[in-house]
Every structure is written in structure tokens, then in C-alpha cells.
Design a protein around this motif. Sequence first.
Motif, PDB file in Angstrom:
ATOM      1  N   MET A 145       0.833  -1.205   0.000  1.00  0.00           N
ATOM      2  CA  MET A 145       0.000   0.000   0.000  1.00  0.00           C
ATOM      3  C   MET A 145       0.870   1.258   0.000  1.00  0.00           C
ATOM      4  O   MET A 145       0.531   2.259  -0.644  1.00  0.00           O
ATOM      5  N   GLY A 146       1.987   1.208   0.716  1.00  0.00           N
ATOM      6  CA  GLY A 146       2.908   2.341   0.712  1.00  0.00           C
ATOM      7  C   GLY A 146       3.481   2.602  -0.665  1.00  0.00           C
ATOM      8  O   GLY A 146       3.629   3.762  -1.086  1.00  0.00           O
ATOM      9  N   MET A 147       3.796   1.534  -1.407  1.00  0.00           N
ATOM     10  CA  MET A 147       4.285   1.682  -2.775  1.00  0.00           C
ATOM     11  C   MET A 147       3.221   2.311  -3.674  1.00  0.00           C
ATOM     12  O   MET A 147       3.519   3.204  -4.476  1.00  0.00           O
ATOM     13  N   MET A 148       1.981   1.852  -3.534  1.00  0.00           N
ATOM     14  CA  MET A 148       0.894   2.396  -4.354  1.00  0.00           C
ATOM     15  C   MET A 148       0.664   3.871  -4.033  1.00  0.00           C
ATOM     16  O   MET A 148       0.472   4.692  -4.938  1.00  0.00           O
ATOM     17  N   ASN A 149       0.713   4.205  -2.759  1.00  0.00           N
ATOM     18  CA  ASN A 149       0.526   5.591  -2.346  1.00  0.00           C
ATOM     19  C   ASN A 149       1.651   6.482  -2.879  1.00  0.00           C
ATOM     20  O   ASN A 149       1.410   7.577  -3.398  1.00  0.00           O
ATOM     21  N   SER A 150       2.885   5.977  -2.784  1.00  0.00           N
ATOM     22  CA  SER A 150       4.037   6.738  -3.283  1.00  0.00           C
ATOM     23  C   SER A 150       3.967   6.917  -4.792  1.00  0.00           C
ATOM     24  O   SER A 150       4.285   7.983  -5.321  1.00  0.00           O
ATOM     25  N   ALA A 151       3.544   5.857  -5.489  1.00  0.00           N
ATOM     26  CA  ALA A 151       3.430   5.940  -6.943  1.00  0.00           C
ATOM     27  C   ALA A 151       2.388   6.987  -7.344  1.00  0.00           C
ATOM     28  O   ALA A 151       2.591   7.747  -8.298  1.00  0.00           O
ATOM     29  N   PHE A 152       1.278   7.034  -6.602  1.00  0.00           N
ATOM     30  CA  PHE A 152       0.246   8.025  -6.895  1.00  0.00           C
ATOM     31  C   PHE A 152       0.790   9.437  -6.765  1.00  0.00           C
ATOM     32  O   PHE A 152       0.614  10.278  -7.660  1.00  0.00           O
ATOM     33  N   TYR A 153       1.469   9.707  -5.644  1.00  0.00           N
ATOM     34  CA  TYR A 153       2.008  11.046  -5.433  1.00  0.00           C
ATOM     35  C   TYR A 153       3.093  11.384  -6.449  1.00  0.00           C
ATOM     36  O   TYR A 153       3.205  12.531  -6.904  1.00  0.00           O
ATOM     37  N   ALA A 154       3.926  10.391  -6.797  1.00  0.00           N
ATOM     38  CA  ALA A 154       4.992  10.632  -7.761  1.00  0.00           C
ATOM     39  C   ALA A 154       4.438  10.966  -9.139  1.00  0.00           C
ATOM     40  O   ALA A 154       4.895  11.900  -9.811  1.00  0.00           O
ATOM     41  N   ILE A 155       3.439  10.200  -9.567  1.00  0.00           N
ATOM     42  CA  ILE A 155       2.827  10.455 -10.882  1.00  0.00           C
ATOM     43  C   ILE A 155       2.117  11.801 -10.885  1.00  0.00           C
ATOM     44  O   ILE A 155       2.210  12.577 -11.849  1.00  0.00           O
ATOM     45  N   PHE A 156       1.401  12.084  -9.810  1.00  0.00           N
ATOM     46  CA  PHE A 156       0.707  13.367  -9.708  1.00  0.00           C
ATOM     47  C   PHE A 156       1.700  14.529  -9.782  1.00  0.00           C
ATOM     48  O   PHE A 156       1.486  15.514 -10.507  1.00  0.00           O
ATOM     49  N   ALA A 157       2.804  14.417  -9.028  1.00  0.00           N
ATOM     50  CA  ALA A 157       3.776  15.510  -8.979  1.00  0.00           C
ATOM     51  C   ALA A 157       4.493  15.685 -10.309  1.00  0.00           C
ATOM     52  O   ALA A 157       4.690  16.817 -10.779  1.00  0.00           O
ATOM     53  N   SER A 158       4.884  14.581 -10.938  1.00  0.00           N
ATOM     54  CA  SER A 158       5.588  14.697 -12.223  1.00  0.00           C
ATOM     55  C   SER A 158       4.658  15.229 -13.304  1.00  0.00           C
ATOM     56  O   SER A 158       5.106  15.905 -14.235  1.00  0.00           O
ATOM     57  N   SER A 159       3.359  14.932 -13.193  1.00  0.00           N
ATOM     58  CA  SER A 159       2.395  15.490 -14.146  1.00  0.00           C
ATOM     59  C   SER A 159       2.190  16.977 -13.890  1.00  0.00           C
ATOM     60  O   SER A 159       2.094  17.777 -14.833  1.00  0.00           O
ATOM     61  N   ALA A 160       2.131  17.348 -12.614  1.00  0.00           N
ATOM     62  CA  ALA A 160       1.962  18.765 -12.257  1.00  0.00           C
ATOM     63  C   ALA A 160       3.187  19.583 -12.655  1.00  0.00           C
ATOM     64  O   ALA A 160       3.096  20.813 -12.791  1.00  0.00           O
ATOM     65  N   ARG A 161       4.301  18.909 -12.874  1.00  0.00           N
ATOM     66  CA  ARG A 161       5.535  19.598 -13.253  1.00  0.00           C
ATOM     67  C   ARG A 161       5.359  20.412 -14.530  1.00  0.00           C
ATOM     68  O   ARG A 161       5.981  21.449 -14.711  1.00  0.00           O
ATOM     69  N   ARG A 162       4.468  19.946 -15.410  1.00  0.00           N
ATOM     70  CA  ARG A 162       4.246  20.653 -16.674  1.00  0.00           C
ATOM     71  C   ARG A 162       3.629  22.023 -16.462  1.00  0.00           C
ATOM     72  O   ARG A 162       3.779  22.919 -17.284  1.00  0.00           O
ATOM     73  N   PHE A 163       2.910  22.164 -15.337  1.00  0.00           N
ATOM     74  CA  PHE A 163       2.284  23.454 -15.058  1.00  0.00           C
ATOM     75  C   PHE A 163       3.268  24.444 -14.447  1.00  0.00           C
ATOM     76  O   PHE A 163       3.006  25.642 -14.413  1.00  0.00           O
ATOM     77  N   LEU A 164       4.381  23.908 -13.938  1.00  0.00           N
ATOM     78  CA  LEU A 164       5.417  24.788 -13.392  1.00  0.00           C
ATOM     79  C   LEU A 164       6.398  25.095 -14.524  1.00  0.00           C
ATOM     80  O   LEU A 164       7.549  24.667 -14.517  1.00  0.00           O
ATOM     81  N   THR A 165       5.928  25.819 -15.485  1.00  0.00           N
ATOM     82  CA  THR A 165       6.706  26.015 -16.708  1.00  0.00           C
ATOM     83  C   THR A 165       7.868  26.981 -16.516  1.00  0.00           C
ATOM     84  O   THR A 165       8.820  26.950 -17.284  1.00  0.00           O
TER      85      THR A 165
END
Length: 207
Positions: free
Chosen positions: A158-178
Motif C-alpha cells: 500500500m505504501g508503494m501504491m501511495n508513493s506511486a500516486f504522489y509521484a505520478i501526480f507531482a511529475s504530471s503537475a511539473r508541466r504546469f510549473l513552466t
Amino acid sequence: MSIELWIAFVATSAVLLVIPGPTVLTIISYSISHGRRVNAPLVTAVALGDSTGLTLSLLGLGALLAASPFWFTVLKYAGGLYLLYLGYRLLRAGALPANLGSACREETRWKLSLNTYLVTALNPQAIVFFVAFLPQFVDPDGNVSRQLWTLALTFIVMGMMNSAFYAIFASSARRFLTTRRAQRLFQISGGGLLAAFGICALLAQQT
């Protein structure tokens, strides 16, 4: 252990994991700074860190930390100072001009993974918490050891799944920090929060 008891453990763990802490903040910071290429190493590092903490708990270190103020203090200061160090690194990277701040991106995946692992593993309160938390979902009439390891493995997944969610969310949000300015602002705020977590860890009292 009944399926109902296991489901109760999963539900409780999900609530605990979704609350952002030092590990989640570290993952978000690195994913925004370095992109998707570091997601898998970071998630792996979290799994190893959780595995270390849970294994040490089940092997008796949690009981030792609960009974020994000295060793609790030693591990507490190690974890707190390391969080302060990471906070300082992020604050410094965020305060640098754009052409110098790019040095942060050159950090190796191994180094980022090591930092994430240490943030996850060097948490004496988490080790003590696991000792108190896991037995609440164990059936004393069953094989206690097997149940504890089953719960530990469940928490790690569950910790891996939670970390993966946050990692994917953050790397996707990176595009908005142009802009580099926006990224520096995030690094400064993230570094400040990591430093705050470090101070809280240093001030934490043994329970």
C-alpha cells in the motif's frame, strides 16, 4: 486472521498513508524537480524504507526504542538532522539563480533514492508506531507471526501504491510549473516544510 480484520487494517492504513508526511513531501519535491524518470526509483526506495522499519519493528527494535530513551534519542536526532539537511538542500536550490539551480537536476537516481530511503527508514516514532499498530489487527488465536508479516507486507504494498500516486501526480503537475521561478518557489516551500518536519522530529518526545 479474518478477512474482515484484514479489510479493517487496509482501510486504517489507507487513511494513515494518504496524509502527507516527510516521505511524501520528498517524493513530490524530487518528482517535480526531476520528472517521471525518478518515479520508479523513488517508489522502490519507499518500499525498502518501509520494509526496513517494519522488519526492525517485528524483530524487536520498536520495543527497545520504547524502553530506551537513549537509543530513541539517537535515532530521533539522526532522522531529524537528515530532514533538516534535505530541507536546506531544497531551500538552497530554490534560492539559486536559474542557471545555477540546474545542478539539482544532475543528482543521480541512486542519490535521490538513498535520500528517500533514509527519510522513510530513519523514523523512530514510525518504528514504535508499527509495534503498537500492527497487533491491533492480529487474531491471538491464530499464527501471530504469520499474521504480523502478512500485515507488514500489505502495508509495504500500500505504501508503494501511495508513493506511486504522489509521484505520478507531482511529475504530471511539473508541466504546469513552466517557469524556473515557479519551480524555485516550490523548492523553497518544500524545503521549508522538510526543515519543519526535521525540527518536529528533533523536538518529539518518547511515548
